[in-house]
Scaffold this active site. Sequence first.
Site, PDB file in Angstrom:
ATOM      1  N   LYS A 226       4.132  13.431   5.854  1.00  0.00           N
ATOM      2  CA  LYS A 226       4.762  13.719   4.559  1.00  0.00           C
ATOM      3  C   LYS A 226       5.070  15.215   4.412  1.00  0.00           C
ATOM      4  O   LYS A 226       4.484  16.047   5.091  1.00  0.00           O
ATOM      5  CB  LYS A 226       3.841  13.251   3.425  1.00  0.00           C
TER       6      LYS A 226
HETATM    7  C1  LIG Z   1       6.401   4.203   0.481  1.00  0.00           C
HETATM    8  C2  LIG Z   1       4.978   4.367   0.910  1.00  0.00           C
HETATM    9  N1  LIG Z   1       3.999   3.942   0.101  1.00  0.00           N
HETATM   10  C3  LIG Z   1       2.708   4.098   0.422  1.00  0.00           C
HETATM   11  C4  LIG Z   1       2.333   4.694   1.616  1.00  0.00           C
HETATM   12  C5  LIG Z   1       0.894   4.812   1.932  1.00  0.00           C
HETATM   13  O1  LIG Z   1       0.507   6.157   2.031  1.00  0.00           O
HETATM   14  P1  LIG Z   1      -0.908   6.552   2.624  1.00  0.00           P
HETATM   15  O2  LIG Z   1      -0.787   6.567   4.114  1.00  0.00           O
HETATM   16  O3  LIG Z   1      -1.176   7.919   2.059  1.00  0.00           O
HETATM   17  O4  LIG Z   1      -1.872   5.548   2.149  1.00  0.00           O
HETATM   18  C6  LIG Z   1       3.308   5.155   2.488  1.00  0.00           C
HETATM   19  C7  LIG Z   1       2.931   5.794   3.746  1.00  0.00           C
HETATM   20  O5  LIG Z   1       3.665   6.167   4.574  1.00  0.00           O
HETATM   21  C8  LIG Z   1       4.672   4.991   2.137  1.00  0.00           C
HETATM   22  O6  LIG Z   1       5.643   5.392   2.956  1.00  0.00           O
END
Ligand SMILES: Cc1ncc(COP(=O)(O)O)c(C=O)c1O
Length: 269
Positions: A183
Amino acid sequence: MIRKIEFYRHNLSAKDKAALLDVVDSVFLTTGKVVEQFEKKFASYVHSSHAVGVMSCTHALELALRYFQFGHDDEIITTPLSFIATANTIEYVGARPVFVDVEPNTGNIDVRAIEKAITPRTKALMVVHLYGQMCDMKALRKLADRFHLKIIEDSAHCIEGMRDGVRPGQLGDVAAYSFYATKNLACGEGGALSCNNENIYDWLLRARQHGMSRNAADRYHKRYEHYDMDLLGMKCNMSNLQAALLINQLDDLDIFLDSMFLYFVDCLI
Ligand SMILES: Cc1ncc(COP(=O)(O)O)c(C=O)c1O
């Protein structure tokens, strides 16, 4: 000339590494003052009253769903065009994800398609600001209010976004962010929630750490202090280590976004 676009290269500076080392040399590696400082700075960046640091966006989304006590027999309208975590969190709490189509030009949930999918069981919209492009939050809020629905914004891709003067988390009930390795604001694993509601904020602060009234740093006054367990929470509190890596990156986030854009344009031509 063919240039390969890397999976991701983080942008951690000497300042970020020094901040991390400061935490390593301190008493609290886990949740404490640095998390608090990061939360204040992050809330101000996204123009929200409150932010709560957690372990991941997945935890953030699940916490938001648990706050509203969504569960069996509840339907949450969402988009199929997202990372698997979005719909998974709806399943975690026992509710049913109901997918509606997306706009061809943005890939974001199509507000016009939502109304047809609303049933008496629909409780909320979980919308995703895909690849940094915000959904039409003004139209979504209007629709949600008409049908008495909550809005949870999956803003994993969109910390910097703004549409019609609206930032993530400003019109939704809660927004969830990711600081996963790839990110724009990254610390390997991490996440946060933002909201403008005092009750939600107060609940999230406790629910991210078992539902305890006070965490270890709150109770660290060189003598024993007890805590209560006010509610059944999760265990997903952000640590000072994560916050230390994030806190200074926020200062350069907009500059970083511009330079990423130029990098990709350069790769394409
Ligand atoms: C659209 C979206 N939602 C949720 C997530 C989940 O994020 P995390 O890995 O911080 O749990 C991601 C991860 O890439 C994502 O792209």
